[in-house]
Design a protein around this motif. Structure first.
Motif, PDB file in Angstrom:
ATOM      1  N   GLU A   1       0.750  -1.142  -0.198  1.00  0.00           N
ATOM      2  CA  GLU A   1       0.016  -0.058   0.195  1.00  0.00           C
ATOM      3  C   GLU A   1       0.932   1.255  -0.041  1.00  0.00           C
ATOM      4  O   GLU A   1       1.935   1.222   0.421  1.00  0.00           O
ATOM      5  CB  GLU A   1      -0.962  -0.223   1.318  1.00  0.00           C
ATOM      6  N   ASP A   2       0.398   2.340  -0.386  1.00  0.00           N
ATOM      7  CA  ASP A   2       1.023   3.624  -0.398  1.00  0.00           C
ATOM      8  C   ASP A   2       0.619   4.198   0.943  1.00  0.00           C
ATOM      9  O   ASP A   2      -0.480   4.525   1.210  1.00  0.00           O
ATOM     10  CB  ASP A   2       0.602   4.495  -1.609  1.00  0.00           C
ATOM     11  N   TRP A   3       1.667   4.787   1.374  1.00  0.00           N
ATOM     12  CA  TRP A   3       1.660   5.498   2.859  1.00  0.00           C
ATOM     13  C   TRP A   3       2.126   7.130   2.709  1.00  0.00           C
ATOM     14  O   TRP A   3       3.218   6.973   2.030  1.00  0.00           O
ATOM     15  CB  TRP A   3       2.331   4.722   3.911  1.00  0.00           C
ATOM     16  N   ASP A   4       1.503   7.877   3.286  1.00  0.00           N
ATOM     17  CA  ASP A   4       2.209   9.306   3.028  1.00  0.00           C
ATOM     18  C   ASP A   4       3.216   9.192   4.087  1.00  0.00           C
ATOM     19  O   ASP A   4       4.355  10.259   3.937  1.00  0.00           O
ATOM     20  CB  ASP A   4       1.044  10.294   3.592  1.00  0.00           C
ATOM     21  N   PHE A   5       3.176   8.526   5.220  1.00  0.00           N
ATOM     22  CA  PHE A   5       4.364   8.505   6.026  1.00  0.00           C
ATOM     23  C   PHE A   5       4.598   7.209   6.716  1.00  0.00           C
ATOM     24  O   PHE A   5       3.543   6.468   7.026  1.00  0.00           O
ATOM     25  CB  PHE A   5       3.602   9.552   7.166  1.00  0.00           C
TER      26      PHE A   5
ATOM     27  N   ALA B   1       1.096   6.132   8.372  1.00  0.00           N
ATOM     28  CA  ALA B   1      -0.069   6.994   8.199  1.00  0.00           C
ATOM     29  C   ALA B   1      -0.455   7.441   6.781  1.00  0.00           C
ATOM     30  O   ALA B   1       0.560   7.634   5.958  1.00  0.00           O
ATOM     31  CB  ALA B   1       0.081   8.266   9.170  1.00  0.00           C
ATOM     32  N   ARG B   2      -1.754   7.538   6.518  1.00  0.00           N
ATOM     33  CA  ARG B   2      -2.208   8.066   5.349  1.00  0.00           C
ATOM     34  C   ARG B   2      -3.090   9.356   5.600  1.00  0.00           C
ATOM     35  O   ARG B   2      -4.107   9.165   6.350  1.00  0.00           O
ATOM     36  CB  ARG B   2      -2.629   7.036   4.388  1.00  0.00           C
ATOM     37  N   PHE B   3      -3.021  10.549   4.996  1.00  0.00           N
ATOM     38  CA  PHE B   3      -3.972  11.554   5.192  1.00  0.00           C
ATOM     39  C   PHE B   3      -4.135  12.548   4.013  1.00  0.00           C
ATOM     40  O   PHE B   3      -3.636  13.633   3.907  1.00  0.00           O
ATOM     41  CB  PHE B   3      -3.245  12.542   6.325  1.00  0.00           C
ATOM     42  N   PRO B   4      -5.033  11.933   3.381  1.00  0.00           N
ATOM     43  CA  PRO B   4      -5.212  12.717   2.200  1.00  0.00           C
ATOM     44  C   PRO B   4      -6.348  13.866   2.372  1.00  0.00           C
ATOM     45  O   PRO B   4      -7.155  13.763   3.317  1.00  0.00           O
ATOM     46  CB  PRO B   4      -5.745  11.886   1.039  1.00  0.00           C
ATOM     47  N   LYS B   5      -6.270  14.870   1.586  1.00  0.00           N
ATOM     48  CA  LYS B   5      -7.086  16.220   1.949  1.00  0.00           C
ATOM     49  C   LYS B   5      -7.187  16.532   3.505  1.00  0.00           C
ATOM     50  O   LYS B   5      -8.478  16.725   3.932  1.00  0.00           O
ATOM     51  CB  LYS B   5      -8.642  15.631   1.520  1.00  0.00           C
TER      52      LYS B   5
ATOM     53  N   ASN C   1      -7.316  15.302   6.201  1.00  0.00           N
ATOM     54  CA  ASN C   1      -7.795  14.354   7.414  1.00  0.00           C
ATOM     55  C   ASN C   1      -7.180  12.834   7.272  1.00  0.00           C
ATOM     56  O   ASN C   1      -6.555  12.402   6.330  1.00  0.00           O
ATOM     57  CB  ASN C   1      -9.185  13.909   7.141  1.00  0.00           C
ATOM     58  N   VAL C   2      -6.904  12.617   8.530  1.00  0.00           N
ATOM     59  CA  VAL C   2      -6.458  10.941   8.720  1.00  0.00           C
ATOM     60  C   VAL C   2      -7.229   9.911   8.221  1.00  0.00           C
ATOM     61  O   VAL C   2      -8.497   9.844   8.309  1.00  0.00           O
ATOM     62  CB  VAL C   2      -5.972  10.759  10.216  1.00  0.00           C
ATOM     63  N   GLU C   3      -6.888   9.200   7.232  1.00  0.00           N
ATOM     64  CA  GLU C   3      -7.650   8.209   6.558  1.00  0.00           C
ATOM     65  C   GLU C   3      -7.141   7.058   7.289  1.00  0.00           C
ATOM     66  O   GLU C   3      -8.218   5.953   7.866  1.00  0.00           O
ATOM     67  CB  GLU C   3      -7.195   7.918   5.042  1.00  0.00           C
ATOM     68  N   VAL C   4      -5.941   6.519   7.500  1.00  0.00           N
ATOM     69  CA  VAL C   4      -5.507   5.575   8.204  1.00  0.00           C
ATOM     70  C   VAL C   4      -4.335   5.983   9.098  1.00  0.00           C
ATOM     71  O   VAL C   4      -3.399   6.497   8.537  1.00  0.00           O
ATOM     72  CB  VAL C   4      -5.253   4.292   7.491  1.00  0.00           C
ATOM     73  N   LEU C   5      -4.140   5.524  10.222  1.00  0.00           N
ATOM     74  CA  LEU C   5      -2.881   5.914  11.010  1.00  0.00           C
ATOM     75  C   LEU C   5      -2.734   4.585  11.945  1.00  0.00           C
ATOM     76  O   LEU C   5      -3.625   4.267  12.790  1.00  0.00           O
ATOM     77  CB  LEU C   5      -2.957   6.989  11.929  1.00  0.00           C
ATOM     78  N   GLN C   6      -1.681   3.737  11.709  1.00  0.00           N
ATOM     79  CA  GLN C   6      -1.529   2.435  12.499  1.00  0.00           C
ATOM     80  C   GLN C   6      -0.143   2.571  13.057  1.00  0.00           C
ATOM     81  O   GLN C   6       0.940   2.970  12.520  1.00  0.00           O
ATOM     82  CB  GLN C   6      -1.725   1.287  11.404  1.00  0.00           C
ATOM     83  N   PHE C   7      -0.040   1.905  14.176  1.00  0.00           N
ATOM     84  CA  PHE C   7       1.057   1.949  15.070  1.00  0.00           C
ATOM     85  C   PHE C   7       1.466   0.813  15.707  1.00  0.00           C
ATOM     86  O   PHE C   7       0.208   0.054  16.115  1.00  0.00           O
ATOM     87  CB  PHE C   7       1.649   3.337  15.892  1.00  0.00           C
ATOM     88  N   CYS C   8       2.555   0.039  15.930  1.00  0.00           N
ATOM     89  CA  CYS C   8       2.675  -1.016  16.852  1.00  0.00           C
ATOM     90  C   CYS C   8       3.897  -0.885  17.427  1.00  0.00           C
ATOM     91  O   CYS C   8       4.978  -0.441  17.000  1.00  0.00           O
ATOM     92  CB  CYS C   8       2.700  -2.197  15.635  1.00  0.00           C
TER      93      CYS C   8
END
Lengths: 165, 292
Positions: free
Chosen positions: B175-179, B202-206, B208-215
């Protein structure tokens, strides 16, 4: 030798060799004791110091972590091979020209690590050289001179377009 | 010197049948961890158990294939070969993670399957694999099942492998991630499992956070994710307000009660986990300002 033995066939410094040994024998011991290739040193025996590096199928590996049963049909090149084989002549010249020698303990591992790097990249950058040496512990702290020597060799080659002697 | 019988199968089917018939056999792939444990000193062979199954010749486990949406990595592929796929194909968080494991020479031997399925210590790749929702394929001679990283470990944090079961493939989503960010906190000893690892994407188009995951790796749960907290961040505006980050940090702090022991090492893990989380959120904010 007590215990069971396996028969192995592999290439050592471009020579086919046959050996009967315990399946769990360490490659390091095979090289030093069975083939009397003492250039490969034993250091930590845990894969941390890089003194026992050899090339296995063209990539550097710690011979202290390799059991005999994984050696079938493998191509092993030791530091003695790097110093004598025709196929390493360019790399050897580079190493000798630039006096890349340490105290005698880590130097064989460093030369194998550099040979592995120079096999795929004859003009490495400083970062690539440091990355290649990141598995070799040198108590003298000789890293900067090794890196400088390899870089200088690459620069000279670029400047004149010929190999240095 | 005891007898050691080594099986060197060439096909996966043969390996699975062999392992079913010899359930006590040791599976051997890269061996970087095993050989350190069974070292018997200079001039003495490794102290392997009576039966060893060497997986290095099994073609099916040595493959890597790339689909449109995921990468299938054979479990006995060494880390250097995985890294050779390149930074542009491998998810950045996994690339950062794998390139920081051990030394180049050890990475030429160590396998990703071994790093995941170690029984006596936690591999360093778990946090990075888990944060991008990687899946594991486990096979016996008669069955196949797919598990996520956190499902793979039981309540004691040990790999939940059934008798005769082998980890055969690791499926990594592309997947493409912004960060993406990975940090490993060393334990001091060079080859000890890291004290703590943190992976975040994390992915945050426009805006807003679309997905933010951490482990977080290295806690009681081998790959600790807080899905509820990740859910709360969905659709949050970026940069994420600092008050919201404070609230999330507080919730994470409470969740860490069950993950760390009440010891100095536990306190260190808790404090470092919180610092890494806060730093991750602040870096997401900085990155979002650059993008927007």
């Amino acid at each position: 030798m007590p215990g069971n033995l396996i028969k192995l066939r592999f290439t050592l410094n471009e020579q086919p060799v046959f050996l009967q040994c315990h399946p769990g024998a360490r490659l390091l011991d095979i090289l030093r004791n069975d083939f009397r290739l003492k250039g490969t040193r034993e250091g930590c025996s845990r894969g941390e110091c890089g003194a026992c590096l050899v090339l296995m199928n063209g990539v550097p590996v710690n011979s202290c972590l390799i059991p005999a049963f994984t050696l079938s049909d493998a191509e092993i090149v030791t530091v003695e091979g790097i110093h004598s084989l025709k196929s390493f002549v360019d790399i050897r010249k580079k190493i000798q020209t630039n006096r890349i020698y340490g105290c005698g303990f880590c130097s064989s591992g460093i030369q194998v690590a550099l040979a592995a790097l120079l096999l795929t990249n004859l003009k490495p950058t400083e970062a690539e050289i440091r990355q290649a040496l990141s598995g070799n512990l040198c108590a003298c702290g000789n890293y900067n001179s090794v890196v400088a020597a390899v870089l200088e060799g690459s620069r000279r080659k670029r400047r004149y377009g010929v190999k240095q002697r | 010197m005891k007898e050691v019988r080594v099986f060197r199968p060439k096909s996966l089917g043969g390996t699975l049948r062999l392992y079913t018939r010899n359930p006590g056999a040791m599976l051997y792939a890269g061996g970087t961890e095993i050989t350190r444990q069974v070292q018997r000193g200079s001039g003495t062979p490794f102290g392997f158990p009576q039966k060893v199954i060497y997986l290095g010749n099994v073609q099916e486990l040595n493959r890597i294939s790339r689909g449109q949406r995921y990468l299938d990595i054979g479990s006995v592929l060494d880390l250097s070969r995985i890294l050779s796929i390149g930074r542009n194909v491998l998810p950045p968080v996994l690339f950062e993670n794998l390139s920081g494991i051990a030394t180049p020479a050890v990475r030429n031997l160590a396998t990703l399957g071994g790093n995941i399925a170690l029984r006596n210590r936690r591999g360093d790749s778990l946090a990075a694999l888990s944060v991008i929702d990687s899946q594991l394929e486990l096979r016996t001679s008669g069955s196949t099942r797919w598990l996520s990283i956190h499902e793979f470990f039981n309540a004691n944090g040990l790999p939940d492998l059934r008798p005769g079961e082998i980890l055969t493939r690791i499926r990594v989503p592309l997947e493409d991630w912004d960060f993406a960010l990975f940090r490993k906190v060393e334990a001091g000893k060079r080859f000890a499992a890291s004290a703590l690892s943190f992976a975040g994407v994390a992915r945050f188009p426009k805006g807003n956070v679309e997905v933010l995951q951490f482990c977080i790796g290295g806690l009681k749960t081998p790959a600790f994710r807080m899905l509820a907290l990740e859910g709360r961040l969905k659709n949050a505006s970026v940069p994420v307000p600092s008050k919201f980050i404070d609230t999330l940090s507080h919730d994470l702090d409470e969740a860490l009660n069950e993950q760390v022991a009440d010891t100095p090492a536990g306190h260190y893990r808790r404090a470092t986990s919180l610092r890494l989380f806060r730093w991750f959120m602040e870096t997401v904010n900085t990155r979002s300002l650059e993008i927007l």
